[in-house]
Write an enzyme that holds these catalytic residues in place. Structure first.
Site, mmCIF file in Angstrom:
data_model
loop_
_atom_site.group_PDB
_atom_site.id
_atom_site.type_symbol
_atom_site.label_atom_id
_atom_site.label_comp_id
_atom_site.label_asym_id
_atom_site.label_seq_id
_atom_site.Cartn_x
_atom_site.Cartn_y
_atom_site.Cartn_z
ATOM 1 N N ASP A 47 0.849 -1.193 0.000
ATOM 2 C CA ASP A 47 0.000 0.000 0.000
ATOM 3 C C ASP A 47 0.884 1.242 0.000
ATOM 4 O O ASP A 47 1.579 1.527 0.974
ATOM 5 C CB ASP A 47 -0.912 0.006 1.229
ATOM 6 C CG ASP A 47 -1.829 1.218 1.207
ATOM 7 O OD1 ASP A 47 -2.714 1.273 0.338
ATOM 8 O OD2 ASP A 47 -1.633 2.142 2.038
ATOM 9 N N TYR A 52 3.507 9.864 0.303
ATOM 10 C CA TYR A 52 4.488 9.302 1.231
ATOM 11 C C TYR A 52 5.926 9.643 0.821
ATOM 12 O O TYR A 52 6.850 9.505 1.620
ATOM 13 C CB TYR A 52 4.346 7.778 1.334
ATOM 14 C CG TYR A 52 2.986 7.284 1.794
ATOM 15 C CD1 TYR A 52 2.072 8.137 2.411
ATOM 16 C CD2 TYR A 52 2.618 5.954 1.610
ATOM 17 C CE1 TYR A 52 0.828 7.680 2.818
ATOM 18 C CE2 TYR A 52 1.371 5.487 2.022
ATOM 19 C CZ TYR A 52 0.482 6.356 2.621
ATOM 20 O OH TYR A 52 -0.742 5.896 3.018
ATOM 21 N N LYS A 82 -1.864 6.128 -4.545
ATOM 22 C CA LYS A 82 -2.943 7.102 -4.378
ATOM 23 C C LYS A 82 -2.542 8.480 -4.914
ATOM 24 O O LYS A 82 -1.366 8.843 -4.891
ATOM 25 C CB LYS A 82 -3.308 7.245 -2.894
ATOM 26 C CG LYS A 82 -3.460 5.907 -2.157
ATOM 27 C CD LYS A 82 -3.748 6.090 -0.677
ATOM 28 C CE LYS A 82 -3.568 4.799 0.080
ATOM 29 N NZ LYS A 82 -2.165 4.520 0.438
ATOM 30 N N HIS A 115 -6.799 9.834 -2.598
ATOM 31 C CA HIS A 115 -6.365 9.701 -1.204
ATOM 32 C C HIS A 115 -7.326 10.381 -0.222
ATOM 33 O O HIS A 115 -7.553 9.888 0.880
ATOM 34 C CB HIS A 115 -4.959 10.306 -1.069
ATOM 35 C CG HIS A 115 -4.141 9.711 0.024
ATOM 36 N ND1 HIS A 115 -2.771 9.614 -0.039
ATOM 37 C CD2 HIS A 115 -4.475 9.197 1.227
ATOM 38 C CE1 HIS A 115 -2.315 9.047 1.073
ATOM 39 N NE2 HIS A 115 -3.329 8.801 1.864
#
Length: 320
Positions: A47, A52, A82, A115
């Protein structure tokens, strides 16, 4: 239990246990080591997210693991990533997809998610635009009517390069609006779910509409419930179930999520915890009922970025 799979509403199969790659450590190389360990242990669902800022390390770890393990192929690994809030304009959704593919070193994504149900402004260099108040500059039209954004998601699905599409952090009202115009229904709604936030109404709505809930923060949080000061991991009843079952608390919480019927995304950078989080038992009826009892009536959200965004997805929500 860790090798369980779910079939999404378009027929794509997704491993029920995914490895969360959000790195709070932030140290260079941490994500590479953690993802490598997860793949070695047997996780086959990663994931990820543009936000990130570590998709390059995930991609390198995946590339190196596949090179060393020729019996495992790219198609054996399920990759979710995402789109962040400032990339909701249709052309930016596609830019985000290509940017993630490039960093992850793949030519398709198994599951591509929005997201947050919030659209914001970007700078020319594709960074988030921050307003004079220190918060995101919200694109109100696109936030209140995400149809153009979803059309771009659908085009990626129709191209075959996104095998499935979905959303994250969406409410029942948001999903109802999305379903009213979607040509392709979201396959997934990834949301915070744990015994202090069982999210039962939302989970049931997703099931009724053939949308698979996916639980992030399935182990709760180290944070305290603001009103009582308690934490998930110190809850006496939950720890009692763990002691009685002979498993650790994380394993019990992951087993509870799987038995409720959705996917779970544990994350850790600790090698032994990465391993133990993949050894998920089946809960007995008694143990499942005990966790349900702890969860009943609770609603404490630990992840809400409203102060960063300047927009609250859950206005007026009380913590209990």
């Amino acid at each position: 239990m860790a090798n369980k799979t779910y079939t999404l509403n378009n027929g794509v199969k997704m491993p029920a246990v995914g490895f969360g790659t959000f790195a709070n450590e932030g140290a260079k190389g941490e994500t590479y080591k953690a993802v490598t360990k997860a793949l070695e242990v047997g996780y086959r669902h990663l994931d990820c997210a543009w936000f990130y800022q570590n998709e390059d390390e995930v991609g390198d770890a995946l590339h190196d693991f596949l090179a060393k393990n020729p019996s495992v192929k790219r198609e054996d690994i399920f990759i979710c990533t995402k789109v962040w809030n400032h990339l909701h304009r249709p052309e930016d959704v596609k830019w985000s997809f290509e940017n993630s593919c490039s960093k992850l070193r793949v030519d398709y994504i198994d599951l591509f998610l929005l997201h947050w149900p919030i659209a914001a402004e970007k700078n020319d260099d594709y960074s988030v635009k921050i307003g004079p108040d220190g918060k995101y500059v919200i694109l109100r039209d696109l936030t209140e009517n995400p149809e153009p954004t979803w059309r771009a998601m659908e085009e990626l699905a129709e191209s075959g390069r996104a095998r499935a599409i979905g959303v994250s952090n969406w409410t029942i009202d948001g999903l109802k609006k999305l379903l009213s115009f979607a040509r392709i229904k979201p396959a997934v709604n990834q949301v915070e779910i744990h015994p202090f936030l069982p999210n039962t109404e939302l989970v049931n709505f997703c099931f009724e509409n053939d949308i698979l809930p996916v639980a992030y923060s399935p182990l709760g949080s180290q944070n305290q419930v603001p009103t009582t000061g308690e934490t998930v991991r110190e809850n006496e009843k939950l720890n009692e179930v763990a002691r009685r079952s002979g498993h650790n608390l994380a394993q019990v919480l992951l087993a509870w999520g799987l038995r409720r019927g959705y996917a779970v995304l544990p994350k850790s950078s600790n090698p032994s915890r990465i391993e133990s989080n993949f050894q998920i038992p089946e809960l007995s009826d008694e143990d499942f009922a005990a966790v349900e009892e702890v969860a009943r009536g609770r609603h404490c959200r630990f992840v809400n970025m409203k102060d960063t965004f300047g927009w609250d997805v859950w206005p007026g929500e009380s913590t209990h």
